[in-house]
Motif scaffolding. Structure first.
Motif, PDB file in Angstrom:
ATOM      1  N   MET A   1       0.842  -1.192   0.000  1.00  0.00           N
ATOM      2  CA  MET A   1       0.000   0.000   0.000  1.00  0.00           C
ATOM      3  C   MET A   1       0.881   1.247   0.000  1.00  0.00           C
ATOM      4  O   MET A   1       1.899   1.294   0.696  1.00  0.00           O
ATOM      5  N   THR A   2       0.504   2.242  -0.787  1.00  0.00           N
ATOM      6  CA  THR A   2       1.264   3.480  -0.847  1.00  0.00           C
ATOM      7  C   THR A   2       0.379   4.662  -0.470  1.00  0.00           C
ATOM      8  O   THR A   2      -0.846   4.581  -0.549  1.00  0.00           O
ATOM      9  N   VAL A   3       1.016   5.761  -0.071  1.00  0.00           N
ATOM     10  CA  VAL A   3       0.289   6.984   0.249  1.00  0.00           C
ATOM     11  C   VAL A   3       0.834   8.097  -0.635  1.00  0.00           C
ATOM     12  O   VAL A   3       2.035   8.142  -0.922  1.00  0.00           O
ATOM     13  N   PRO A   4      -0.023   9.018  -1.084  1.00  0.00           N
ATOM     14  CA  PRO A   4       0.458  10.123  -1.922  1.00  0.00           C
ATOM     15  C   PRO A   4       1.250  11.128  -1.101  1.00  0.00           C
ATOM     16  O   PRO A   4       0.919  11.401   0.060  1.00  0.00           O
ATOM     17  N   VAL A   5       2.304  11.658  -1.694  1.00  0.00           N
ATOM     18  CA  VAL A   5       3.095  12.704  -1.060  1.00  0.00           C
ATOM     19  C   VAL A   5       3.310  13.823  -2.075  1.00  0.00           C
ATOM     20  O   VAL A   5       3.253  13.593  -3.288  1.00  0.00           O
ATOM     21  N   THR A   6       3.536  15.016  -1.572  1.00  0.00           N
ATOM     22  CA  THR A   6       3.818  16.162  -2.434  1.00  0.00           C
ATOM     23  C   THR A   6       5.190  16.706  -2.076  1.00  0.00           C
ATOM     24  O   THR A   6       5.500  16.942  -0.903  1.00  0.00           O
ATOM     25  N   LEU A   7       6.032  16.870  -3.082  1.00  0.00           N
ATOM     26  CA  LEU A   7       7.385  17.369  -2.884  1.00  0.00           C
ATOM     27  C   LEU A   7       7.506  18.755  -3.498  1.00  0.00           C
ATOM     28  O   LEU A   7       6.922  19.036  -4.548  1.00  0.00           O
ATOM     29  N   ARG A   8       8.257  19.605  -2.859  1.00  0.00           N
ATOM     30  CA  ARG A   8       8.439  20.974  -3.341  1.00  0.00           C
ATOM     31  C   ARG A   8       9.612  21.038  -4.310  1.00  0.00           C
ATOM     32  O   ARG A   8      10.687  20.497  -4.036  1.00  0.00           O
ATOM     33  N   ALA A   9       9.420  21.709  -5.428  1.00  0.00           N
ATOM     34  CA  ALA A   9      10.494  21.933  -6.388  1.00  0.00           C
ATOM     35  C   ALA A   9      10.605  23.427  -6.659  1.00  0.00           C
ATOM     36  O   ALA A   9       9.755  24.211  -6.236  1.00  0.00           O
ATOM     37  N   ASP A  10      11.651  23.816  -7.372  1.00  0.00           N
ATOM     38  CA  ASP A  10      11.876  25.229  -7.624  1.00  0.00           C
ATOM     39  C   ASP A  10      10.778  25.856  -8.470  1.00  0.00           C
ATOM     40  O   ASP A  10      10.504  27.049  -8.359  1.00  0.00           O
ATOM     41  N   ARG A  11      10.135  25.045  -9.320  1.00  0.00           N
ATOM     42  CA  ARG A  11       9.133  25.583 -10.239  1.00  0.00           C
ATOM     43  C   ARG A  11       7.721  25.100  -9.948  1.00  0.00           C
ATOM     44  O   ARG A  11       6.829  25.217 -10.788  1.00  0.00           O
ATOM     45  N   GLY A  12       7.507  24.510  -8.778  1.00  0.00           N
ATOM     46  CA  GLY A  12       6.169  24.017  -8.461  1.00  0.00           C
ATOM     47  C   GLY A  12       6.235  22.809  -7.556  1.00  0.00           C
ATOM     48  O   GLY A  12       7.148  22.671  -6.741  1.00  0.00           O
ATOM     49  N   GLU A  13       5.270  21.913  -7.721  1.00  0.00           N
ATOM     50  CA  GLU A  13       5.190  20.730  -6.881  1.00  0.00           C
ATOM     51  C   GLU A  13       5.312  19.465  -7.711  1.00  0.00           C
ATOM     52  O   GLU A  13       4.916  19.426  -8.882  1.00  0.00           O
ATOM     53  N   LEU A  14       5.850  18.435  -7.072  1.00  0.00           N
ATOM     54  CA  LEU A  14       6.015  17.128  -7.704  1.00  0.00           C
ATOM     55  C   LEU A  14       5.203  16.108  -6.928  1.00  0.00           C
ATOM     56  O   LEU A  14       5.241  16.070  -5.703  1.00  0.00           O
ATOM     57  N   GLY A  15       4.471  15.275  -7.655  1.00  0.00           N
ATOM     58  CA  GLY A  15       3.689  14.234  -7.002  1.00  0.00           C
ATOM     59  C   GLY A  15       4.520  12.991  -6.771  1.00  0.00           C
ATOM     60  O   GLY A  15       5.450  12.684  -7.523  1.00  0.00           O
ATOM     61  N   GLY A  16       4.173  12.275  -5.707  1.00  0.00           N
ATOM     62  CA  GLY A  16       4.880  11.044  -5.409  1.00  0.00           C
ATOM     63  C   GLY A  16       4.001  10.039  -4.689  1.00  0.00           C
ATOM     64  O   GLY A  16       2.928  10.390  -4.177  1.00  0.00           O
ATOM     65  N   ASP A  17       4.430   8.785  -4.675  1.00  0.00           N
ATOM     66  CA  ASP A  17       3.744   7.711  -3.956  1.00  0.00           C
ATOM     67  C   ASP A  17       4.765   7.014  -3.072  1.00  0.00           C
ATOM     68  O   ASP A  17       5.747   6.446  -3.568  1.00  0.00           O
ATOM     69  N   LEU A  18       4.529   7.050  -1.763  1.00  0.00           N
ATOM     70  CA  LEU A  18       5.452   6.473  -0.789  1.00  0.00           C
ATOM     71  C   LEU A  18       4.862   5.201  -0.217  1.00  0.00           C
ATOM     72  O   LEU A  18       3.729   5.186   0.260  1.00  0.00           O
ATOM     73  N   GLY A  19       5.641   4.135  -0.261  1.00  0.00           N
ATOM     74  CA  GLY A  19       5.216   2.862   0.320  1.00  0.00           C
ATOM     75  C   GLY A  19       6.232   2.389   1.337  1.00  0.00           C
ATOM     76  O   GLY A  19       7.430   2.309   1.021  1.00  0.00           O
ATOM     77  N   VAL A  20       5.775   2.098   2.544  1.00  0.00           N
ATOM     78  CA  VAL A  20       6.690   1.702   3.627  1.00  0.00           C
ATOM     79  C   VAL A  20       6.227   0.388   4.233  1.00  0.00           C
ATOM     80  O   VAL A  20       5.204   0.335   4.923  1.00  0.00           O
ATOM     81  N   PRO A  21       6.959  -0.695   4.006  1.00  0.00           N
ATOM     82  CA  PRO A  21       6.591  -1.977   4.616  1.00  0.00           C
ATOM     83  C   PRO A  21       6.994  -2.003   6.088  1.00  0.00           C
ATOM     84  O   PRO A  21       7.794  -1.175   6.537  1.00  0.00           O
ATOM     85  N   PRO A  22       6.463  -2.938   6.844  1.00  0.00           N
ATOM     86  CA  PRO A  22       6.867  -3.052   8.256  1.00  0.00           C
ATOM     87  C   PRO A  22       8.370  -3.333   8.376  1.00  0.00           C
ATOM     88  O   PRO A  22       8.932  -4.086   7.580  1.00  0.00           O
ATOM     89  N   ASP A  23       8.998  -2.711   9.354  1.00  0.00           N
ATOM     90  CA  ASP A  23      10.414  -2.958   9.642  1.00  0.00           C
ATOM     91  C   ASP A  23      11.301  -2.774   8.409  1.00  0.00           C
ATOM     92  O   ASP A  23      12.165  -3.606   8.102  1.00  0.00           O
ATOM     93  N   ALA A  24      11.081  -1.680   7.687  1.00  0.00           N
ATOM     94  CA  ALA A  24      11.840  -1.413   6.462  1.00  0.00           C
ATOM     95  C   ALA A  24      13.331  -1.304   6.757  1.00  0.00           C
ATOM     96  O   ALA A  24      13.753  -0.745   7.772  1.00  0.00           O
TER      97      ALA A  24
END
Length: 213
Positions: A1-24
């Motif tokens: 399962m992943t969650v959406p994240v938003t990253l800041r860039a110099d010219r706007g925002e970048l979309g991302g999907d972060l997935g973290v398994p247990p005990d990564a």
């Protein structure tokens, strides 16, 4: 399962999907190839396989929505390795501030031109511990190759002859330990049966071995 994240860039925002398994055991940031995005089916398949092995993943867009529209017309930004590498660096910096992945060792997975961006980012970021390239163009990293000291795995399809030669030449310039693995019978996109699964296995082995340091 992943969650959406938003990253800041110099010219706007970048979309991302972060997935973290247990005990990564680590975090891998993906740098997609030319004309692709975080929705790339191939990268998503590799990311899912990594999470099954206990590695967190961040799939991100390297271009803002406005830049994507420009690139669809001109195809120029996808080859702006300096810009793409800076976006990868920013992603590593920002995602590592999140509590769910804070302190995890970081690796980079790049495909096509994204591999060059990953290598340039790794050359200038001590937080990066390992790099994997899938059908990449490491040659486009230029002078940065001589400054990449982290363990680097170059995966190329056996039928992708031109890119294979470029990887051989680029690999000889890397300053750190590296390995070139050829997937027999695979083309540039690894569309053949079993080819992408082999990429995922190789990448998983590499990151599990090298991320913990």
């Amino acid at each position: 399962m992943t969650v959406p994240v938003t990253l800041r860039a110099d010219r706007g925002e970048l979309g991302g999907d972060l997935g973290v398994p247990p005990d990564a055991v680590g975090l891998v940031v993906f740098a997609h190839g030319s004309g692709s995005s975080r929705h790339s089916g191939r990268n998503r398949a590799v990311a899912e396989a990594l999470r099954r092995r206990g590695v967190a993943t961040l799939l991100m867009d390297l271009l803002t929505a406005e830049e994507e529209a420009v690139d669809l017309r001109t195809r120029e930004l996808r080859f702006d390795i300096g810009l793409l590498a800076e976006r990868v660096r920013l992603a590593v910096e920002q995602v590592c501030d999140r509590s769910e992945v804070a302190g995890l060792p970081v690796g980079l997975f790049g495909a096509s031109t994204g591999a060059a961006a990953a290598l340039v980012a790794a050359a200038g970021d001590p937080a990066v511990r390992a790099v994997v390239s899938r059908g990449g163009r490491p040659d486009l990293a230029g002078a940065a190759l001589d400054r990449v000291t982290v363990p680097t795995l170059l995966i190329v399809g056996g039928r992708d002859e031109h890119v294979l030669e470029l990887n051989r030449e680029a690999g000889s310039r890397l300053a750190g330990p590296s390995e070139l693995v050829v997937v027999p019978g695979a083309s540039h996109l690894f569309e053949e049966p079993g080819a992408l699964s082999e990429v995922a296995r190789l990448a998983g082995d590499w990151f599990v071995a090298h991320l913990p340091g």
